[in-house]
Write a protein that holds these residues in place. Structure first.
Motif, short mmCIF file in Angstrom:
data_model
loop_
_atom_site.label_atom_id
_atom_site.label_comp_id
_atom_site.label_asym_id
_atom_site.label_seq_id
_atom_site.Cartn_x
_atom_site.Cartn_y
_atom_site.Cartn_z
N PRO A 1 -1.37 3.41 -3.20
CA PRO A 1 0.28 3.59 -4.15
C PRO A 1 1.42 3.54 -3.35
O PRO A 1 0.75 4.88 -2.26
N PHE A 2 2.34 2.95 -3.73
CA PHE A 2 3.53 3.59 -2.36
C PHE A 2 3.94 5.37 -2.70
O PHE A 2 4.27 5.36 -1.57
N LEU B 1 5.34 -1.86 -13.32
CA LEU B 1 5.26 -2.45 -12.39
C LEU B 1 3.93 -1.59 -11.46
O LEU B 1 3.15 -2.21 -11.05
N VAL B 2 4.11 -0.48 -11.32
CA VAL B 2 3.16 0.34 -10.73
C VAL B 2 1.74 0.60 -10.76
O VAL B 2 1.03 -0.19 -10.95
N LYS B 3 2.06 0.18 -12.14
CA LYS B 3 0.85 0.41 -13.29
C LYS B 3 -0.27 -0.73 -13.22
O LYS B 3 -1.21 -1.05 -13.09
N LEU B 4 0.80 -2.13 -13.06
CA LEU B 4 0.96 -3.17 -13.12
C LEU B 4 0.22 -3.34 -12.14
O LEU B 4 -1.38 -4.23 -11.43
N VAL C 1 -3.10 -3.98 -6.49
CA VAL C 1 -2.33 -4.62 -5.24
C VAL C 1 -1.84 -3.72 -4.64
O VAL C 1 -1.38 -2.73 -5.42
N ALA C 2 -0.98 -4.32 -3.65
CA ALA C 2 0.47 -2.88 -3.09
C ALA C 2 1.77 -3.71 -4.02
O ALA C 2 1.83 -4.21 -4.28
N LEU C 3 2.71 -2.24 -3.88
CA LEU C 3 3.97 -2.72 -4.12
C LEU C 3 5.06 -2.08 -3.70
O LEU C 3 4.01 -0.51 -4.44
N ARG C 4 5.34 -2.29 -2.46
CA ARG C 4 6.48 -1.24 -2.23
C ARG C 4 7.51 -2.17 -2.24
O ARG C 4 7.66 -3.16 -2.38
#
Ligand code: HSE
Length: 416
Positions: free
Chosen positions: A323-324, A115-118, A124-127
């Motif tokens: 990235p987070f 999911l981080v790669k996506l 976009v952010a993923l946190r």
């Protein structure tokens, strides 16, 4: 005019309703920190009739596509939990260039790298601060506060439900079943509390903590985890007499170029800070070369504490798509022969085999710092506090002792 970003929620349960409340009540502060208004516009729910109160503040929808295909929604909070359909929903949202904030430890621990790669591919952010230790900003602390320090260990109490149960059982003499029921009523436990009591929820959190502390991707299948179901009141009492408290601890420790991870009941000194962590509270002790030991303490579960972490992530995601976590360092898993700690060993032994047990201890290089013999209706107990010993020696001893008829329980002793 002040810019506004529209926010959708997937789920409006314990955490989702807390997020809505904070977004509405704390608008003035949020605007300053986000640099824009964060406006909750739609919430995906299964049964709108259950959310009549919230319906006055947000549009309830039952079709995910109403969020996915709404071009005005930039930020989405996933607080449904579970692997499916959360994974599919989040993947589609990231591909639709919407930033996602999630509290879903099961999902991040199982599919985080994918999911981080996506998220990175779609800029976009993923946190997911809320996925570990509820209201404690431990992931932000690790990724920012220890960005240049070498962490050697993160250890702590990362499941509020089991800590609540242990506290209620030892301090209020509540039964396991009543304490669990109470934890469910208070909104600490998972919808199905199996993962809480078996240690799997804590194991998911240790996977995420290990990534942030050591840069290493692991899975829950890579290490041993157990919960509190087998914990006996005999051992809780014996540990107390020896000056210890038993807590369900997650440990992630760097040993040379290897990583040791485990979730299991462990003994901590009764006067230590970890022993004072009661009820749904969590604490994570970070050991690092420059800073020494730092303890992060706070509510590990519950509506508003967890929602606070979600809203902080929303504010960060409204400002940056970075990235987070930026740290990668693939450590291999430590062999049990290189994991060294003192242990609490509790055995029920047939009286005639006690001398054989003593010689087995010597054969496996296990030195006793303290030995107690206790007789009760369950039989003849030997309770031993060992000197530091390799985990492999202890495992070998346990097998040999069980072959001569002993019932053996071992718990790590963790000095803070
Ligand atoms: N069931 C979890 C706990 C909720 O008790 O810690 C927070 O992740």
């Amino acid at each position: 005019m002040m810019q506004a970003k529209k926010v959708a929620l997937l789920g409006l349960g314990t955490v989702g309703s807390g997020v809505l409340q904070i977004l509405i009540n704390n608008q003035a502060k949020i605007v300053q920190n986000a640099g824009c208004q964060l406006v909750p516009v739609k919430a995906l729910v299964r049964n709108p009739a259950k959310h009549k109160e919230a319906a006055r503040q947000i549009k309830l929808v039952t079709d995910f596509d109403e969020i996915l295909h709404d071009p005005e929604i930039e930020l989405v909070v996933e607080v449904m939990g579970g692997l499916h359909p959360a994974k599919e929903f989040i993947s589609q949202l990231l591909q639709a260039k919407k930033s996602v904030i999630t509290a879903n430890k099961d999902l991040i621990a199982s599919c985080g790298p994918e999911l981080v790669k996506l998220a990175e591919e779609n800029q976009v952010a993923l946190r997911y601060e809320a996925s570990v230790a509820g209201g404690i900003p431990i992931l932000n602390a690790l990724t920012h506060g220890f960005a240049g320090d070498e962490i050697t260990q993160v250890a702590g109490i990362v499941n509020g439900t089991t800590n609540y149960i242990l506290t209620q059982m030892s301090q209020q003499h509540m039964s396991f079943a009543s304490a669990l029921e109470q934890a469910q009523k208070l909104g600490f436990a998972e919808a199905d509390p199996t993962n809480d009591v078996t240690g799997k929820d804590a194991a998911f959190k240790m996977v995420i903590l290990s990534k942030f502390a050591f840069g290493t991707d692991i899975k829950v299948t890579d290490f041993h985890y157990e919960g509190i179901q087998k914990l006996q009141s005999f051992d809780v009492e014996q540990a107390a007499q020896l000056g210890y408290t038993i807590k369900l601890l997650g440990i992630s420790r760097k040993i040379g170029a290897q990583l040791f991870v485990e979730v299991a009941p462990a003994l901590v000194p009764a006067n230590s800070q970890l022993a004072q962590v009661d009820n749904e509270y969590n604490a994570v002790a970070v050991q690092s070369e420059a800073a020494g030991t730092s303890l992060f303490y706070g509510p590990g579960a519950g509506s508003l504490p967890t929602a606070n972490s979600v809203v902080s992530d929303l504010i960060a995601a409204s400002r940056t798509q970075q990235p987070f976590n930026l740290y990668n360092c693939q450590l291999s898993l430590a062999a049990p022969s290189s994991v060294i700690d003192p242990y609490y060993v509790s055995m029920i032994v047939p009286v005639t085999t006690a001398p054989a047990i003593v010689s087995l201890l010597a054969q496996h290089q296990i030195k006793a710092a303290d030995v107690q013999a206790v007789d009760d209706q369950a039989g003849h107990h030997l309770v031993i506090q060992t000197e530091p010993v390799a985990q492999q020696s202890l495992v070998n001893f346990k097998q040999a002792a069980e072959q001569v008829g002993a019932q053996v329980t071992t718990y790590r002793i963790l000095a803070e």
